[in-house]
Design a protein around this motif. Structure first.
Motif, PDB file in Angstrom:
ATOM      1  N   CYS A  34       0.698  -1.074   0.044  1.00  0.00           N
ATOM      2  CA  CYS A  34       0.218   0.133  -0.164  1.00  0.00           C
ATOM      3  C   CYS A  34       0.815   1.415  -0.023  1.00  0.00           C
ATOM      4  O   CYS A  34       1.455   1.655   0.977  1.00  0.00           O
ATOM      5  CB  CYS A  34      -1.083   0.058   1.204  1.00  0.00           C
ATOM      6  SG  CYS A  34      -2.149   1.409   1.304  1.00  0.00           S
ATOM      7  N   ASP A  82       2.830   5.024  -1.138  1.00  0.00           N
ATOM      8  CA  ASP A  82       2.504   6.427  -0.722  1.00  0.00           C
ATOM      9  C   ASP A  82       1.585   6.926  -1.977  1.00  0.00           C
ATOM     10  O   ASP A  82       0.897   7.970  -1.763  1.00  0.00           O
ATOM     11  CB  ASP A  82       3.574   7.448  -0.434  1.00  0.00           C
ATOM     12  CG  ASP A  82       4.324   7.190   0.959  1.00  0.00           C
ATOM     13  OD1 ASP A  82       3.510   6.507   1.714  1.00  0.00           O
ATOM     14  OD2 ASP A  82       5.323   7.300   1.171  1.00  0.00           O
ATOM     15  N   ASN A 114      -3.932  -0.262  -5.066  1.00  0.00           N
ATOM     16  CA  ASN A 114      -3.657  -0.061  -3.818  1.00  0.00           C
ATOM     17  C   ASN A 114      -2.922   1.459  -3.689  1.00  0.00           C
ATOM     18  O   ASN A 114      -2.275   1.753  -4.621  1.00  0.00           O
ATOM     19  CB  ASN A 114      -2.931  -1.152  -2.916  1.00  0.00           C
ATOM     20  CG  ASN A 114      -3.650  -2.314  -2.832  1.00  0.00           C
ATOM     21  OD1 ASN A 114      -4.934  -2.507  -3.305  1.00  0.00           O
ATOM     22  ND2 ASN A 114      -2.788  -3.470  -2.440  1.00  0.00           N
ATOM     23  N   GLY A 115      -2.954   2.282  -2.426  1.00  0.00           N
ATOM     24  CA  GLY A 115      -2.404   3.145  -1.960  1.00  0.00           C
ATOM     25  C   GLY A 115      -2.779   4.208  -1.546  1.00  0.00           C
ATOM     26  O   GLY A 115      -3.616   3.928  -0.591  1.00  0.00           O
ATOM     27  N   HIS A 116      -2.249   5.572  -1.832  1.00  0.00           N
ATOM     28  CA  HIS A 116      -2.975   6.739  -1.187  1.00  0.00           C
ATOM     29  C   HIS A 116      -3.766   7.661  -2.588  1.00  0.00           C
ATOM     30  O   HIS A 116      -2.552   7.894  -3.169  1.00  0.00           O
ATOM     31  CB  HIS A 116      -1.980   7.214  -0.435  1.00  0.00           C
ATOM     32  CG  HIS A 116      -1.622   6.596   0.918  1.00  0.00           C
ATOM     33  ND1 HIS A 116      -1.106   5.618   0.928  1.00  0.00           N
ATOM     34  CD2 HIS A 116      -2.186   6.873   2.389  1.00  0.00           C
ATOM     35  CE1 HIS A 116      -0.811   5.095   2.152  1.00  0.00           C
ATOM     36  NE2 HIS A 116      -1.598   5.736   3.050  1.00  0.00           N
ATOM     37  N   GLY A 166      -8.806   7.161  -0.563  1.00  0.00           N
ATOM     38  CA  GLY A 166      -8.874   6.784   0.999  1.00  0.00           C
ATOM     39  C   GLY A 166      -9.831   7.457   1.607  1.00  0.00           C
ATOM     40  O   GLY A 166     -10.212   8.616   1.277  1.00  0.00           O
ATOM     41  N   GLY A 226      -4.759   5.184   3.679  1.00  0.00           N
ATOM     42  CA  GLY A 226      -4.439   4.421   2.294  1.00  0.00           C
ATOM     43  C   GLY A 226      -5.793   3.314   2.101  1.00  0.00           C
ATOM     44  O   GLY A 226      -6.552   3.398   2.840  1.00  0.00           O
TER      45      GLY A 226
END
Length: 205
Positions: A35, A37, A73-75, A143, A148
């Motif tokens: 996950c 940045d 996935n991620g931010h 998010g 996230g």
């Protein structure tokens, strides 16, 4: 912008909630997935595609069609672009809720521009499977409150891979950027080679 529940009646224009899918084994894989940045998208994860749940999703959601199972996935907190496919996309958040900013293909103008003021945001609770219709514009999830997200992404097999054929580059063809993927970007997102057809504010949550 206002964030709506997927139980709001307006969500029925964009997709539906799926009940009863056994996603326990998929969840184990997803919770161990990176996950970062920024945002990472993987169209196909063999470990998930080999699970019994993959067959259930193929049969129940896609009527037995071949599918691919990956993740996004991620931010993220920006709209940046909207895309669509020929076929539905199944999304499931794991490890927390996520927000989808959605539009309608039927609202795209004849010149393939789209006004971002028409976008609606929906919060998808953790573990809830939502089918996003092929007529729904969507892009990377966001998010909640800067957290996230881990989002399962199921699509018809072969989607989101490099195009290995030539298109004229006019009309809708100028939106085609990957196999079974048509993209309308916002100029502020600076997406290389994309058609910058989103008009208005590049929305942020």
């Amino acid at each position: 912008m206002e964030i709506l529940s997927i139980n709001d009646p307006s969500f029925k224009l964009y997709g539906r909630v799926w009940e009863g899918l056994d996603l326990a084994e998929i969840e184990k894989v997803m919770l161990n997935a990176p996950c970062p940045d920024d945002v990472v998208y993987e169209p196909s994860i063999p470990e998930m595609e080999s699970l019994a749940a993959a067959k259930e999703i193929s049969n129940r959601v896609y009527g037995g069609l071949p599918i691919q199972i990956g993740y996004c996935n991620g931010h993220n907190k920006m709209l940046n672009a909207l895309e669509y496919h020929r076929g539905s996309e199944l999304n499931v958040p794991f490890g927390g809720d996520m927000i989808l900013m959605l539009g309608l293909l039927t609202e795209v103008e004849d010149d393939y521009t789209y006004d971002t003021s028409k976008v609606k945001a929906f919060r998808v609770p953790e573990g809830t499977a939502v089918e996003i219709y092929g007529t729904t514009l969507h892009y990377a999830p966001c998010g909640v409150d800067g957290a996230g997200f881990r989002g399962l992404v199921v699509l018809p097999q072969g989607t989101n891979y490099p195009i290995e054929f030539t298109l004229p580059g006019v009309g809708e063809d100028k939106l085609a950027c990957m196999t079974n993927k048509w993209l309308i970007a916002h100029a502020d997102a600076h997406i290389d080679g994309a058609f910058n057809g989103l008009k208005g504010v590049n929305l942020s949550l």
